[in-house]
Write an enzyme that holds these catalytic residues in place. Structure first.
Site, short mmCIF file in Angstrom:
data_model
loop_
_atom_site.label_atom_id
_atom_site.label_comp_id
_atom_site.label_asym_id
_atom_site.label_seq_id
_atom_site.Cartn_x
_atom_site.Cartn_y
_atom_site.Cartn_z
CG HIS A 41 -13.02 9.54 -11.08
ND1 HIS A 41 -14.28 9.21 -10.65
CD2 HIS A 41 -12.66 8.59 -11.99
CE1 HIS A 41 -14.69 8.12 -11.27
NE2 HIS A 41 -13.71 7.71 -12.09
CD GLU A 78 -8.57 1.01 1.76
OE1 GLU A 78 -8.33 2.16 2.18
OE2 GLU A 78 -7.88 0.02 2.03
CB CYS A 138 -0.96 0.01 1.19
SG CYS A 138 -2.23 -1.26 1.05
#
Length: 116
Positions: free
Chosen positions: A67, A106, A24
């Site tokens: 986005h 998530e 990550c």
């Protein structure tokens, strides 16, 4: 009565505070699923809040993160799911009277629930 509205947004992020070898640490993206819960009595119309009004209150907050690279947004420099949940709560609480909790996923199998 406890009601909710669910929506999704897509964002990229990386976690700068994890070890260099953590996957990550690198830029990646998620389709986040957000559930916003509001608690209150039924109005004379027979609802807690009109779902349309709820969506309209949430939309400007989602526009900030949808986005986008979360790390570029003030307050989300280390955008863990937990930190994003708190950030969303802080933005939504002033515009949604009766906000009880939010659930932010998530991935389909991981997420955070925040109650303020």
């Amino acid at each position: 009565m406890l009601i909710y509205r669910e929506l999704t947004f897509d964002s990229a992020h990386f976690l700068p505070n994890v070890p260099a070898e953590h996957k990550c640490r690198h830029m990646h993206g998620h389709t986040y699923r957000l559930k916003v819960f509001i608690e209150g009595p039924l109005t004379k119309e027979g609802w807690v809040i009109d779902f349309k009004d709820m969506k309209e209150a949430i939309a400007p907050v989602i526009d900030i993160v949808d986005h986008k690279v979360l790390n570029d947004i003030a307050g989300l420099e280390n955008p863990t799911c937990e930190i994003v949940a708190v950030w969303l709560w802080d933005k939504l609480k002033p515009v949604l009277p009766g906000l009880k909790k939010i659930e932010l996923n998530e991935t389909p199998t991981s997420g955070a629930i925040y109650e303020g």
